[in-house]
Scaffold this motif. Structure first.
Motif, mmCIF file in Angstrom:
data_model
loop_
_atom_site.group_PDB
_atom_site.id
_atom_site.type_symbol
_atom_site.label_atom_id
_atom_site.label_comp_id
_atom_site.label_asym_id
_atom_site.label_seq_id
_atom_site.Cartn_x
_atom_site.Cartn_y
_atom_site.Cartn_z
ATOM 1 N N GLY A 180 22.753 73.375 -4.691
ATOM 2 C CA GLY A 180 23.243 74.739 -4.677
ATOM 3 C C GLY A 180 24.599 74.871 -4.022
ATOM 4 N N LEU A 181 25.054 76.106 -3.876
ATOM 5 C CA LEU A 181 26.370 76.388 -3.321
ATOM 6 C C LEU A 181 26.298 76.438 -1.798
ATOM 7 C CD1 LEU A 181 27.488 79.160 -5.829
ATOM 8 C CD2 LEU A 181 28.057 76.724 -5.860
ATOM 9 N N GLY A 182 27.256 75.834 -1.148
ATOM 10 C CA GLY A 182 27.274 75.785 0.305
ATOM 11 C C GLY A 182 27.810 74.451 0.779
ATOM 12 N N ASN A 183 27.568 74.131 2.027
ATOM 13 C CA ASN A 183 28.091 72.898 2.608
ATOM 14 C C ASN A 183 27.131 71.717 2.495
ATOM 15 O OD1 ASN A 183 30.581 73.925 3.538
ATOM 16 N ND2 ASN A 183 29.553 74.915 5.258
ATOM 17 N N ASN A 184 25.887 71.992 2.185
ATOM 18 C CA ASN A 184 24.873 70.939 2.245
ATOM 19 C C ASN A 184 24.359 70.597 0.857
ATOM 20 O OD1 ASN A 184 24.669 70.657 5.167
ATOM 21 N ND2 ASN A 184 23.927 72.742 5.114
ATOM 22 N N PHE A 185 25.087 69.765 0.153
ATOM 23 C CA PHE A 185 24.699 69.389 -1.198
ATOM 24 C C PHE A 185 24.005 68.031 -1.197
ATOM 25 C CE2 PHE A 185 28.741 71.652 -2.831
ATOM 26 C CZ PHE A 185 28.087 72.861 -2.893
ATOM 27 N N ASN A 186 23.022 67.886 -2.050
ATOM 28 C CA ASN A 186 22.482 66.555 -2.348
ATOM 29 C C ASN A 186 22.319 66.423 -3.840
ATOM 30 O OD1 ASN A 186 21.049 63.966 -2.085
ATOM 31 N ND2 ASN A 186 19.336 65.162 -2.851
ATOM 32 N N HIS A 187 22.983 65.437 -4.418
ATOM 33 C CA HIS A 187 22.878 65.183 -5.855
ATOM 34 C C HIS A 187 22.205 63.851 -6.142
ATOM 35 C CE1 HIS A 187 24.585 64.926 -10.093
ATOM 36 N NE2 HIS A 187 24.101 66.146 -10.038
ATOM 37 N N ALA A 188 21.810 63.113 -5.098
ATOM 38 C CA ALA A 188 21.022 61.899 -5.291
ATOM 39 C C ALA A 188 19.643 62.275 -5.808
ATOM 40 C CB ALA A 188 20.899 61.129 -3.980
ATOM 41 N N LYS A 189 18.977 61.339 -6.488
ATOM 42 C CA LYS A 189 17.623 61.568 -6.980
ATOM 43 C C LYS A 189 16.776 60.353 -6.607
ATOM 44 C CE LYS A 189 20.600 63.497 -10.231
ATOM 45 N NZ LYS A 189 20.766 64.791 -9.657
ATOM 46 N N ILE A 190 16.155 60.441 -5.428
ATOM 47 C CA ILE A 190 15.400 59.308 -4.905
ATOM 48 C C ILE A 190 14.040 59.784 -4.416
ATOM 49 C CG2 ILE A 190 17.431 57.948 -4.290
ATOM 50 C CD1 ILE A 190 17.183 58.944 -1.439
ATOM 51 N N GLY A 191 13.069 58.881 -4.418
ATOM 52 C CA GLY A 191 11.741 59.248 -3.964
ATOM 53 C C GLY A 191 10.956 58.047 -3.482
ATOM 54 N N VAL A 192 9.850 58.325 -2.796
ATOM 55 C CA VAL A 192 8.941 57.284 -2.316
ATOM 56 C C VAL A 192 7.506 57.745 -2.557
ATOM 57 C CG1 VAL A 192 10.490 56.341 -0.551
ATOM 58 C CG2 VAL A 192 8.964 58.248 0.020
ATOM 59 N N ILE B 25 8.784 68.134 -2.081
ATOM 60 C CA ILE B 25 10.230 68.219 -2.239
ATOM 61 C C ILE B 25 10.889 68.131 -0.871
ATOM 62 C CG2 ILE B 25 12.139 69.564 -3.161
ATOM 63 C CD1 ILE B 25 10.017 68.640 -5.225
ATOM 64 N N ALA B 26 11.621 67.052 -0.621
ATOM 65 C CA ALA B 26 12.332 66.881 0.648
ATOM 66 C C ALA B 26 13.566 67.777 0.667
ATOM 67 C CB ALA B 26 12.738 65.429 0.827
ATOM 68 N N THR B 27 13.719 68.568 1.712
ATOM 69 C CA THR B 27 14.880 69.456 1.834
ATOM 70 C C THR B 27 15.816 69.064 2.970
ATOM 71 O OG1 THR B 27 13.547 71.002 3.148
ATOM 72 C CG2 THR B 27 13.706 71.411 0.768
ATOM 73 N N SER B 28 15.437 68.085 3.772
ATOM 74 C CA SER B 28 16.360 67.550 4.769
ATOM 75 C C SER B 28 15.971 66.117 5.105
ATOM 76 C CB SER B 28 16.381 68.402 6.040
ATOM 77 O OG SER B 28 15.186 68.249 6.785
ATOM 78 N N GLY B 29 16.933 65.394 5.643
ATOM 79 C CA GLY B 29 16.708 64.018 6.074
ATOM 80 C C GLY B 29 17.521 63.744 7.324
ATOM 81 N N SER B 30 17.523 62.489 7.738
ATOM 82 C CA SER B 30 18.305 62.140 8.930
ATOM 83 C C SER B 30 18.681 60.671 8.884
ATOM 84 C CB SER B 30 17.520 62.432 10.213
ATOM 85 O OG SER B 30 16.363 61.615 10.297
ATOM 86 N N TRP B 31 19.788 60.367 9.555
ATOM 87 C CA TRP B 31 20.251 58.982 9.709
ATOM 88 C C TRP B 31 20.841 58.828 11.096
ATOM 89 C CZ3 TRP B 31 19.594 54.310 8.103
ATOM 90 C CH2 TRP B 31 20.522 53.310 8.404
ATOM 91 N N GLN B 32 20.289 57.917 11.860
ATOM 92 C CA GLN B 32 20.746 57.616 13.211
ATOM 93 C C GLN B 32 20.902 58.884 14.055
ATOM 94 O OE1 GLN B 32 24.224 55.100 12.747
ATOM 95 N NE2 GLN B 32 22.968 53.303 12.354
ATOM 96 N N GLY B 33 19.896 59.754 13.957
ATOM 97 C CA GLY B 33 19.870 60.957 14.771
ATOM 98 C C GLY B 33 20.635 62.134 14.220
ATOM 99 N N GLN B 34 21.377 61.944 13.127
ATOM 100 C CA GLN B 34 22.142 63.021 12.503
ATOM 101 C C GLN B 34 21.364 63.549 11.307
ATOM 102 O OE1 GLN B 34 25.451 64.475 13.027
ATOM 103 N NE2 GLN B 34 24.621 65.866 11.484
ATOM 104 N N SER B 35 20.999 64.829 11.337
ATOM 105 C CA SER B 35 20.271 65.416 10.223
ATOM 106 C C SER B 35 21.242 65.867 9.137
ATOM 107 C CB SER B 35 19.419 66.592 10.698
ATOM 108 O OG SER B 35 20.237 67.629 11.202
ATOM 109 N N PHE B 36 20.754 65.958 7.933
ATOM 110 C CA PHE B 36 21.563 66.433 6.817
ATOM 111 C C PHE B 36 20.650 67.101 5.798
ATOM 112 C CE2 PHE B 36 20.462 61.996 6.107
ATOM 113 C CZ PHE B 36 19.975 61.981 4.811
ATOM 114 N N SER B 37 21.232 68.004 5.025
ATOM 115 C CA SER B 37 20.459 68.745 4.032
ATOM 116 C C SER B 37 20.254 67.903 2.776
ATOM 117 C CB SER B 37 21.165 70.041 3.658
ATOM 118 O OG SER B 37 20.484 70.697 2.614
#
Length: 423
Positions: free
Chosen positions: A352-364, A336-348
């Motif tokens: 859940g409740l808070g500032n770091n939501f992910n509602h995408a459903k993707i996998g490799v 289960i991936a809990t964080s990622g990054s794009w061009q050096g910027q990390s994101f959650s």
């Protein structure tokens, strides 16, 4: 004994062969429905990932939500840092992720907006489905603003012409789309990202679009029926049924709860495989995907709330969970991936409740030598043992599986940060 039941294995092999043929196919004919990168650039497929508001607020290049191409008006949340329509995308013509410009879904020059425009402002037949229409349109067999189990946890739009040529767009956005044509607009809300009352542009979301032939359209419709998706063939706001008789008949079976307890695997002409999970098959969604792909190890990013009892932990070994079906093959590990990054910027990548939501459903895939990229409807929430009907275990949904090494590497890097612990 083969890892997969033979008929499923044959489906996947046929898909791979078809994909090799599809890769060298001629240019897409004019006036045939297709995924669009912009209003004049058709492709065989595209994938777009919209970032969350905390890490990538606003729109690309400082653009503002103002056109509301498909109805509605800019919402108060678009005036601050409470939304994001920044996005990255890849396609069959350029399978490595790159930055998009402007506000995704609100223009005719982004993949989501351009592809939806050919449906909403065109003459195509269509089916729109979404388990979170928020009563516009109202679904008689659901209670409240959304439709819960055993209805499918699935969202998207499928459109086709008089010959049965089509295009499908899977989305992860609640309350969008909720109308398939400008002749039948929503009565109480907008139908444009950033212009609907529900703030579904705060969190990360994904979109995947694929070109379909006649048989593919039938396969998608059958998968939708198997997954018990929420729609209404009698409501022209979300269904226009026409074209070939067999497609019309398949559309007529939608809007009902399926009694099936068996997944289906369809080999589409593009080489993409479509896996449909029925609600009555009460197993963990991404373990099912792994099993149907021959037990490969997967890494998935979904709406995953680690504090909830229904959050399925990472698994590190192959094995059949207690909540499983004897007809299914053995799944591999699912991280289960809990964080990622794009061009050096990390994101959650948590939910859940808070500032770091992910509602995408993707996998490799991370093993097996086949570079699978999976675009799904379902969160990795439910149970490996105990209450097997818990959360997403007891719901249906679709998974589109694309085999492409460049895209798999790019998506793998995107979601390649921290990992939920196993327990």
């Amino acid at each position: 004994m083969p890892t997969l039941p033979s008929w499923r294995h044959v489906c996947l092999v046929l898909a791979m062969v078809a994909g090799a043929q599809f890769a060298g196919a001629a240019a897409i004919p004019a006036n045939v429905p297709a995924p669009l990168l912009d209003s004049s650039h058709p492709v065989d497929w595209w994938f777009a990932f919209k970032f969350n508001a905390y890490s990538f607020p606003g729109c690309g290049g400082g653009a503002q939500v103002n056109s509301c191409q498909f109805g509605g008006s800019p919402q108060t949340y678009t005036s601050g840092k409470s939304y994001s329509q920044q996005y990255i995308y890849a396609s069959s013509s350029q399978p490595s992720l790159s930055q998009g410009g402007g506000c995704v879904g609100d223009t005719l020059t982004d993949p989501v907006g351009a592809t939806f425009n050919q449906i909403y402002n065109g003459q195509l037949n269509y089916v729109v489905w979404n388990d979170q229409f928020y009563d516009d349109p109202s679904i008689a067999s659901c209670s409240g603003d959304s439709c819960s189990a055993p209805w499918g946890h699935s969202k998207g739009v499928l459109a086709w012409d008089a010959q049965g040529n089509g295009v499908v767009m899977q989305v992860s956005t609640p309350s969008w789309p909720a109308s398939g044509n400008a002749r039948y607009p929503r009565s109480s809300d907008g139908n444009t990202l950033g212009c609907v009352a529900d703030n579904d542009v705060k969190v990360s979301q994904h979109f995947f679009s694929l070109r379909l032939n006649h048989n593919d359209v039938l396969a998608v419709l059958q998968g939708l029926a198997n997954a018990s998706v929420v729609t209404d063939p009698g409501n022209p706001q979300i269904v226009k049924n026409g074209g070939p008789a067999d497609i019309q008949a398949a559309v007529g079976l939608l809007g009902q709860q399926s009694g099936s307890a068996m997944p289906t695997v369809s080999a589409l002409s593009s080489g993409v495989s479509l896996i449909s999970k029925p609600s009555a098959l009460q197993v963990a969604p991404w373990q099912l995907v792994s099993a149907e792909l021959g037990g490969v190890a997967l890494r998935a990013a979904t709406w995953w709330e680690g504090s909830k009892s229904t959050a399925i932990p990472s698994t590190t070994k192959a094995g059949k969970p207690a909540c499983w079906d004897s007809s299914l093959a053995t799944p591999g590990p699912v991280a289960i991936a809990t964080s990622g990054s794009w061009q050096g910027q990390s994101f959650s990548l948590k939910g859940g409740l808070g500032n770091n939501f992910n509602h995408a459903k993707i996998g490799v895939s991370t093993s097996g030598g086949k570079p699978y990229v999976i675009f799904g409807d379902m969160n990795q929430e439910g149970s490996l043992s105990g209450d097997c009907a818990s959360s997403q275990n007891g719901r249906g949904g679709l998974f589109f599986v694309l085999q492409n090494a460049t895209l798999a590497k790019s998506v793998g890097a995107l979601i390649g940060g921290s990992t939920a612990a196993a327990r």
